[in-house]
Scaffold this active site. Structure first.
Site, PDB file in Angstrom:
ATOM      1  N   CYS A 179       8.802  -8.771 -12.518  1.00  0.00           N
ATOM      2  CA  CYS A 179      10.287  -9.476 -12.818  1.00  0.00           C
ATOM      3  C   CYS A 179      11.201  -8.404 -13.893  1.00  0.00           C
ATOM      4  O   CYS A 179      10.586  -7.786 -14.783  1.00  0.00           O
ATOM      5  CB  CYS A 179      10.479 -10.546 -13.013  1.00  0.00           C
ATOM      6  N   TRP A 231      10.683 -11.540  -8.879  1.00  0.00           N
ATOM      7  CA  TRP A 231       9.500 -11.022  -8.170  1.00  0.00           C
ATOM      8  C   TRP A 231       8.793 -12.340  -7.969  1.00  0.00           C
ATOM      9  O   TRP A 231       7.801 -12.013  -8.809  1.00  0.00           O
ATOM     10  CB  TRP A 231       9.169 -10.008  -8.220  1.00  0.00           C
ATOM     11  N   GLY A 242       5.497 -12.333 -16.218  1.00  0.00           N
ATOM     12  CA  GLY A 242       4.038 -12.100 -15.660  1.00  0.00           C
ATOM     13  C   GLY A 242       3.755 -13.694 -15.462  1.00  0.00           C
ATOM     14  O   GLY A 242       4.560 -14.282 -14.724  1.00  0.00           O
ATOM     15  N   LYS A 293       1.841   9.791   6.715  1.00  0.00           N
ATOM     16  CA  LYS A 293       2.398  10.221   5.284  1.00  0.00           C
ATOM     17  C   LYS A 293       3.299  11.272   5.806  1.00  0.00           C
ATOM     18  O   LYS A 293       4.193  11.121   5.121  1.00  0.00           O
ATOM     19  CB  LYS A 293       1.630  10.790   4.478  1.00  0.00           C
ATOM     20  N   GLU A 328       6.173  11.458   8.156  1.00  0.00           N
ATOM     21  CA  GLU A 328       6.991  10.238   7.735  1.00  0.00           C
ATOM     22  C   GLU A 328       8.031  10.924   6.613  1.00  0.00           C
ATOM     23  O   GLU A 328       9.157  10.607   6.863  1.00  0.00           O
ATOM     24  CB  GLU A 328       7.129   9.062   7.881  1.00  0.00           C
ATOM     25  N   HIS A 379     -12.251  17.450  22.358  1.00  0.00           N
ATOM     26  CA  HIS A 379     -10.973  16.264  24.074  1.00  0.00           C
ATOM     27  C   HIS A 379     -10.268  17.003  23.831  1.00  0.00           C
ATOM     28  O   HIS A 379      -9.554  16.467  24.800  1.00  0.00           O
ATOM     29  CB  HIS A 379     -11.776  14.808  24.344  1.00  0.00           C
TER      30      HIS A 379
HETATM   31  O1  M6R Z   1       5.570  -4.095   5.796  1.00  0.00           O
HETATM   32  P1  M6R Z   1       4.469  -4.119   6.705  1.00  0.00           P
HETATM   33  O2  M6R Z   1       3.540  -2.808   6.266  1.00  0.00           O
HETATM   34  O3  M6R Z   1       4.512  -4.663   7.954  1.00  0.00           O
HETATM   35  O4  M6R Z   1       5.652  -2.511   7.591  1.00  0.00           O
HETATM   36  C1  M6R Z   1       4.452  -1.899   8.382  1.00  0.00           C
HETATM   37  C2  M6R Z   1       5.074  -0.670   9.157  1.00  0.00           C
HETATM   38  O5  M6R Z   1       6.684  -0.960   9.314  1.00  0.00           O
HETATM   39  C3  M6R Z   1       5.193   0.380   7.507  1.00  0.00           C
HETATM   40  O6  M6R Z   1       3.640   0.797   7.364  1.00  0.00           O
HETATM   41  C4  M6R Z   1       6.008   2.164   7.980  1.00  0.00           C
HETATM   42  O7  M6R Z   1       4.989   2.596   8.821  1.00  0.00           O
HETATM   43  C5  M6R Z   1       5.773   2.417   6.515  1.00  0.00           C
HETATM   44  N1  M6R Z   1       6.769   3.396   7.217  1.00  0.00           N
HETATM   45  C6  M6R Z   1       4.825   3.802   7.009  1.00  0.00           C
HETATM   46  O8  M6R Z   1       4.444   4.457   5.538  1.00  0.00           O
END
Ligand code: M6R
Length: 625
Positions: free
Chosen positions: A14, A87, A114, A500, A503, A519
């Site tokens: 938090c 949080w 905490g 990773k 994206e 395959h």
């Molecule tokens: O919040 P979530 O874990 O449900 O989200 C799922 C996916 O949208 C999320 O993992 C997405 O694929 C990320 N961008 C991956 O890095």
């Protein structure tokens, strides 16, 4: 009601900001909290000492930055105040659980960052002594403890109260009885005093909230309590012994502070993993007792032990964690398991089976497809369990029970630390159910738990190779296609490495189970297609088969980047590059192997000039279809 979770967790998630001086406190608190939203943002609140020396307070669920209208109507005026952006860890993020928390008479108000581990015992004791509680939080006990010990000296009452508390805290406290005082205290959660001038101070969990007012800060150490008044500052320990401290100059700029010096949130989150994995283990993997304890599902253990099968549902990275879960549950617990894309499952004509345990996995707890799948299962009359990071999110409210990740806010759109926490939780669930199903002898359990508790340090060893991985990225960032291969537990690791990269760098990347290469994908291989191969598990029968795949790529002039186990010298002759990871028990290898893949993707994306934390077309929580 959201699901129960393990209370023995710690959290520093938090943001807290407090002020004492001559200015109007509220705008200073609002601005400070806005700077800390990256730490937590499910609810917020303020308390200010008014001119009649009474405490006025306002708190609300939601994001502070989306509530500007409400903030102007708060009507809080005064030159001493405290605030928090939360949080949630204990109790869902609603108004009652938002901070500040007050004592019975609303004469003491405090904000906390905490977790108070012995709060249940303290709460029971305080109730016996006539205290009335309003919230489900651990924090509220501190307000009542101070009230209980308040004999006219706020500092002493705070010291006494905190000597009874176990856990972590960064605190800001005000009291009607000493309206010209602000108290701060720290143990395990960061807290700094910004010295604007003598008699004017900003107390905050993070220098990001201080820097626009002053660069002069005093960082409190564990066990220290600071009393701030308009006359000056006085620091003691819990035994009331005076502590001398020097102010320091903040060297970083604001953006660097929010990212604690890292260039991007994604990198910060990658580097947090030793800590976040530790958070997912603490109080759960009990090494001395040779057992796993998961408070969130403890009432469901008989059901979970006796199910016919398990189905994991998730999207994206969480789906990859589910795939690892499938391998773990089958290998360690002997439970037939399946993994479904939540987006497919929700529209499938699939019989819902009450003898199946359904697990939904989600960082955000808000992913629309995952949530709808969960609803479909519930309508079918079966039980659904959650593995979720965000406390109080929709998924946690609708599942029957579950386990929290306690990874803290994940800001980078690319999921990193949530993934390793998901796999850590799944590993522990598999061990726990394996023992209950009679699938593991104590010696085996011991070696698994031993290996698990070593993971945070081993992850750190890999992070220490960051520079080397950055150099590798320099060499490979121009390629437009990548192939990722892995087998067994590390087939999902390969998928995650590819996701990773694609994206955040917009490079086309595909993950495959290594043996599937012949395959089809093998047709793609030439000198322009780097192939990342996860080739750890040297003792596994599968390892030799992965080596054969490496030979096949090499024969077609492919560049191979291998992730291999330390000590495996022979692999150097077969591949173009090797990144070594420490040796661990096979079931835990994804937790180590994914780290260099996260770093490689990160550095390639940075070199290509991509917006790493906010990649194009993507959102952090996909809460629409
Ligand atoms: O919040 P979530 O874990 O449900 O989200 C799922 C996916 O949208 C999320 O993992 C997405 O694929 C990320 N961008 C991956 O890095």
């Amino acid at each position: 009601m959201h699901f129960a979770f393990d209370r023995a967790e710690r959290g520093n998630m938090c943001g807290i900001v407090a002020y004492i001086g001559k200015k109007d406190a509220t705008p200073i608190l609002i601005n400070g909290l806005k700077r800390l939203l990256y730490r937590g943002y499910d609810s917020f609140g303020f308390a200010v000492m008014n001119e009649k020396n009474n405490i006025d307070y306002f708190k609300k669920p939601g994001r502070l930055d989306e509530e500007e209208k409400n903030l102007s109507k708060m009507g809080l005026e005064g030159a001493t105040g405290i605030s928090q952006s939360r949080w949630a860890t204990h109790g869902e993020p609603n108004q009652v659980n938002a901070h500040p928390h007050v004592d019975c008479r609303e004469e003491i108000a405090l904000v906390h960052n905490g977790i108070i581990e012995n709060y249940a015992t303290l709460k029971a004791w305080l109730k016996e002594h006539g205290h009335k509680f309003r919230s489900d939080t651990d924090t509220e006990v501190i307000a009542h403890l101070i009230e209980e010990h308040n004999n006219g000296d706020l500092l002493k009452a705070v010291q006494k109260a905190l000597s009874l508390v176990e856990g972590t805290y960064g605190l800001g406290i005000i009291s009607k009885h000493e309206p010209n005082t602000l108290i701060g205290a720290r143990k395990g959660s960061p807290l700094a005093v910004g010295v604007v001038k003598n008699g004017e101070y900003i107390l905050a969990s993070d220098p990001a909230a201080i820097i626009e007012h002053t660069k002069k800060v005093i960082y409190l150490d564990d066990g220290e309590v600071v009393k701030l008044t308009r006359k000056g500052m006085h620091i003691t320990n819990l035994e009331n012994k005076k502590v001398q401290k020097q102010a320091q100059e903040i060297q970083w700029d604001l953006e660097q502070i929010e990212k604690t010096g890292f260039d991007h949130f994604m990198l910060k989150e990658i580097f947090e993993q030793p800590q976040t994995i530790e958070n997912a283990i603490r109080g759960r993997a009990l090494i001395n007792e040779n057992r796993i304890q998961l408070g969130g599902v403890s009432d469901w253990l008989d059901f979970l032990t006796n199910v016919d099968r398990v189905v994991f549902l998730a999207c994206g990275t969480s789906w990859h964690a589910g795939l690892i879960g499938e391998y773990l549950f089958e290998h360690i617990a002997g439970i037939p398991s399946e993994v479904e894309y939540a987006s497919e499952f929700r529209y499938k004509s699939v019989p819902i089976d009450t003898r199946t345990a359904y697990f939904v996995i989600s960082q955000s707890g808000e992913t629309a497809d995952t949530l709808e799948s969960l609803r479909k299962i519930k309508q079918g009359g079966a039980k659904v369990f959650g593995i979720v990071n965000v406390v109080g999110s929709s998924i946690t409210r609708e599942t029957d029970a579950g386990v929290y990740l306690h990874a803290g806010p994940e800001i980078g759109v690319a999921s990193t630390k949530a993934f390793t926490s998901q796999v850590t939780v799944l590993s522990q669930l598999a061990i726990l159910l394996g023992v209950r199903r009679g699938k593991a002898v104590p010696k085996e359990v011991r070696s698994r738990i031993d290996a698990l508790v070593k993971i945070p340090l081993q992850v750190q060893e890999i992070l220490d190779q960051n520079e080397k991985i950055k150099q590798l990225a320099q060499k490979y960032y121009k390629f437009n296609n990548f192939l990722y291969l892995g087998r067994g537990f590390n087939f999902p690791t390969a998928l995650e490495g590819a996701l990773k990269l694609k994206e955040i760098s917009y490079i086309h990347a595909e993950g495959y189970p290594a043996a599937e290469m012949k395959h089809g994908p093998i047709a793609l291989i030439d000198e322009n297609m780097p192939v990342v191969v996860v080739a750890t598990d040297t003792e596994d029968v599968i390892y030799q088969k992965v080596v054969s795949n490496i030979e096949e790529v090499k024969a077609r002039s492919g560049n191979i980047i291998a992730i291999a186990t330390e000590g495996n010298e022979s692999i150097k002759d077969l591949v173009t590059e090797v990144i070594y990871v420490p040796k661990t028990n096979g079931y835990l290898t994804p937790l180590l192997n994914v780290i260099p893949l996260q770093l490689l993707a990160y550095h390639i994306a940075v070199i290509r000039g991509c917006d790493v934390d906010k990649p194009r077309n993507l959102a952090k929580a996909v809460s629409v279809e």
